[in-house]
Design an enzyme around this catalytic site. Structure first.
Site, short mmCIF file in Angstrom:
data_model
loop_
_atom_site.label_atom_id
_atom_site.label_comp_id
_atom_site.label_asym_id
_atom_site.label_seq_id
_atom_site.Cartn_x
_atom_site.Cartn_y
_atom_site.Cartn_z
N THR A 178 50.68 15.64 4.00
CA THR A 178 49.75 15.82 4.99
C THR A 178 48.90 14.86 5.39
O THR A 178 49.34 14.45 6.56
CB THR A 178 48.88 16.96 4.39
OG1 THR A 178 48.01 16.37 3.25
CG2 THR A 178 49.38 18.38 3.73
N LYS A 201 51.83 13.92 -3.65
CA LYS A 201 50.91 13.66 -2.23
C LYS A 201 49.56 14.07 -2.46
O LYS A 201 49.22 14.82 -3.46
CB LYS A 201 51.52 14.80 -1.22
CG LYS A 201 51.30 16.15 -1.60
CD LYS A 201 50.29 16.79 -1.14
CE LYS A 201 49.73 16.55 0.30
NZ LYS A 201 48.38 17.19 0.38
N THR A 212 44.92 18.72 -1.38
CA THR A 212 45.76 18.82 -2.39
C THR A 212 46.36 17.99 -3.14
O THR A 212 47.20 17.35 -2.43
CB THR A 212 46.53 20.35 -1.95
OG1 THR A 212 45.75 21.20 -1.52
CG2 THR A 212 47.36 20.46 -3.28
N GLU A 292 42.17 9.29 1.89
CA GLU A 292 41.45 9.73 3.20
C GLU A 292 40.31 8.64 3.61
O GLU A 292 39.58 8.60 2.77
CB GLU A 292 41.00 10.92 3.41
CG GLU A 292 42.11 12.06 3.25
CD GLU A 292 41.64 13.41 3.53
OE1 GLU A 292 40.72 13.60 3.19
OE2 GLU A 292 42.51 14.19 3.61
N ASN A 411 37.74 14.20 8.25
CA ASN A 411 37.43 15.42 7.67
C ASN A 411 36.52 16.18 8.50
O ASN A 411 36.22 17.42 8.10
CB ASN A 411 36.60 15.38 6.10
CG ASN A 411 37.93 14.89 5.14
OD1 ASN A 411 38.65 15.40 5.08
ND2 ASN A 411 37.90 13.66 4.63
N SER A 416 40.40 22.17 13.41
CA SER A 416 40.26 22.32 14.60
C SER A 416 41.00 21.37 15.44
O SER A 416 41.99 20.47 15.05
CB SER A 416 38.82 22.27 15.26
OG SER A 416 38.19 20.88 14.81
#
Lengths: 416, 416
Positions: A178, A201, A212, A292, A411, A416
């Protein structure tokens, strides 16, 4: 595709011939008896790969799994926990592009229907399979139903695309990504002639990022479901459970371990434990490095605790502290924030005997500043924080990252 | 300087003459019997104001305090807790520019010496005072000793600068600021003829930002130390303790309440509780609005809990979640992150009966998405999140903010 350079580096690095060899770039299809595939089924609006299958050709089908501790569990987690009570799996179907979490009874029916479709297609393909032998994993935004027409068309296609060899595993590793920027795979080749492979992942398990964590591990060793379960719980507790990117815990986290027994070689519990641990540890390190917004890889080690649980609890409190993490982003040796985080953890400490080092240099001794503490250079990518509580002999660690602008950016604009 | 416009607005706003009046811009010197001052003693390298004094002229000296729950307590916290066991204070000396935390026995001697210097200077000035009647508060970077020559020179000067009237209180409110962008003061005038005033800095208490929260409250009501303690604990528990900016808890958080009795009017416990609560609630709202990097003011309210403690625990879990906070920064109605945060809180919930609304619009009903949930407009500054657990009748709330680029920026470059 195998990352041959990495593999050669490791081999040339000169592990003794009788030691297990770790090879990055190989994954779930490195052990005998496994096929895998990945493709774009149209679940992701971007058109990227979003559906993966891992298939166990046998002759054995023992399996074990660990799942998120979140009370809010995604439909595929509820499904997979249920089917794993048999200790047996023939296949795992995974999708990115949607978590199928908080989707009500309809979402659970979708997970069930996906497993049924995999089982039916595999059966038509010549391998009699029941839906209860198929685990389902999903990752993506919480709250939306999956586009089931695309999922079901994808299932039919992916069963026919399953290849042998390494490339199928690599395609699968790509299809579960992702926010990951690179696929994550590793394999271990044991000198006894059996193998463990894995793909993952995301960045966490039980304590980790909402991005996740899905991991599928495979082995061709001959091992019972009980052996697999023991090895998996031991390894997950010391690797994925100690990876804490932002303290958030996904509704979908899942780690599965499947055995084909195809090597024909029975395995000792200790050897299996060590091999599964090594593969999980490497995948956890790959997740940390690709978390991230990461700009720093930080390991918080707590020594001198009364128990290992205490040590991990304190390390986790430090690893989760936003002020510690922003200081790390700024390469700022602000050790006072580490002490403040230790002091608010639920473990009883004595502030007057706590010592802290950053990258091997003392910054705090017995509760107050060491000389030169403000001048420690943290400009590199790796930061080792050691906190000595001075209370006992137990040690524990947690891997984390800094809190960066890129984390906030990524994040604040996800759904959106 | 009084913020006259604000005061007039409130008065003209037309509270009934028999109701307590809240006035922003007045602070610790609004009640009779208090003087205060603030000045630049040279503790801050910037040359800004950094030393404040609040002095109780009597005739009574009852006092109460609440302090950080961090096990790592700054020297001034250790000192002030000790002197407050008498239930009596004549003065509070506060400095910004250094926390005097994690400074060892020398740091404690510094706090003690500061109190001694205040007592001696007040005694020379004509008011016999002992060091045990002087509380000390500090805020700033953890780990460095204070420049005691500057502190002690400042103490001599500040005692002589104490003025009556409101301007001394405002100077004091300025002198305790660190990353605050505005001073925070409020006063309550009770129709019975007694008053409560307060000043604060920072953004939290017990659960809050490491940007230490220091608050000094004053009243001219006649009240015992026991009455003050009851009123203060009740108010702090529902205001400062429910302000959670980043989950970090300072080593220095301190809230003090001093009574001069100078109005000569004895007060009922219920009236005092209500007045102290109102002042604390207003200061907490001012802190939330000025929190580090804030772009959104967020209130998380949990209803339908079995107990109020459960409701606050769940609200705090949501308020601390980095993924919820970054979504708020992005004005993103990503309600799945709220459910995931609820699900990992230590309170047992039933995911299938949880409902959530954002700014009054349902986004989740009975565990899954409400129609139009992705279209809720969160572009304004204030965001109200209501989570209904559906389990009982208890309610609790926590005030928080978003997690923004400005937060990361401010906190990645604090000590360096």
């Amino acid at each position: 595709m195998t990352d041959n350079k990495d593999e050669l580096d490791r081999i040339e690095g000169g592990a003794p011939l009788d030691a297990p060899r770790i090879v990055r770039g190989q994954g779930v299809t490195a052990p005998l008896g496994f096929r895998a595939a990945g493709l774009a089924a149209g679940i992701k609006k971007s058109g990227k790969q979003d559906l993966a299958l891992v298939f166990n050709e046998g002759p054995e089908y023992a399996a074990a799994g660990v799942f998120t501790r979140n009370q809010v569990k995604a439909a595929p987690v509820l499904w997979s926990k249920q089917v794993l009570t048999t200790g047996r799996l023939r296949a795992v179907i995974l999708n990115s592009g949607g978590a199928n979490a908080c989707t009500g009874p309809g979402g659970f029916q979708d997970a069930h229907q996906t497993a049924e479709a995999v089982a039916e297609t595999l059966s038509n393909w010549g391998t009699e399979t029941g839906a209860v032998e198929v685990a389902v994993c999903s990752t993506g935004l919480i709250g939306d139903r999956l586009p089931m027409d695309k999922v079901l068309n994808g299932v039919t296609e992916i069963v026919h695309e399953m290849g042998g060899g390494l490339s199928g595993g690599t395609d699968a590793a790509h299809a579960i990504m992702t926010t990951d920027t690179v696929p994550k795979q590793v394999a271990l080749h044991h000198p006894q002639g059996w193998n463990v492979g894995g793909m993952g992942k995301g960045a966490g398990m039980m304590a980790p990022s909402l991005a996740t964590m899905l991991v599928v591990l495979t082995t061709d060793a001959v091992a019972s479901a009980g052996q697999l379960d023991t090895a998996l719980r031991n390894a997950a507790g010391k690797t994925f459970d100690r990876l804490d990117i932002d303290g958030s815990t996904s509704t979908n986290d899942t780690v599965l371990l499947l055995s084909s027994g195809a090597s024909g070689i029975p395995v000792d519990q200790a050897d299996l434990d060590a091999a599964v641990y090594a593969v999980c540890d490497d995948l956890a390190a790959q997740m940390q490095a690709d978390a991230e917004g990461v700009t720093k890889r930080v390991v918080i080690t707590v020594t001198g605790a009364v128990t290992e649980d205490d040590a991990v609890t304190v390390a986790r409190a430090v690893a989760r502290d936003s002020l510690v993490k922003t200081a790390m982003f700024g390469s700022d040796p602000n050790w006072g924030r580490v002490l403040a985080a230790v002091g608010i953890s639920p473990v009883t400490v004595n502030p007057d005997i706590i010592s802290v080092s950053f990258n091997g240099q003392a910054v705090c001794r017995n509760g107050y500043g060491a000389e030169g503490a403000r001048d420690v250079d943290l400009s590199g990518t790796d930061i080792d924080v050691i906190v000595d509580l001075g209370l006992g002999d137990a040690t524990g660690w947690v891997r984390t990252t800094d809190l960066s602008h890129a984390y906030v950016e990524e994040n604040s604009a996800y759904s959106s």
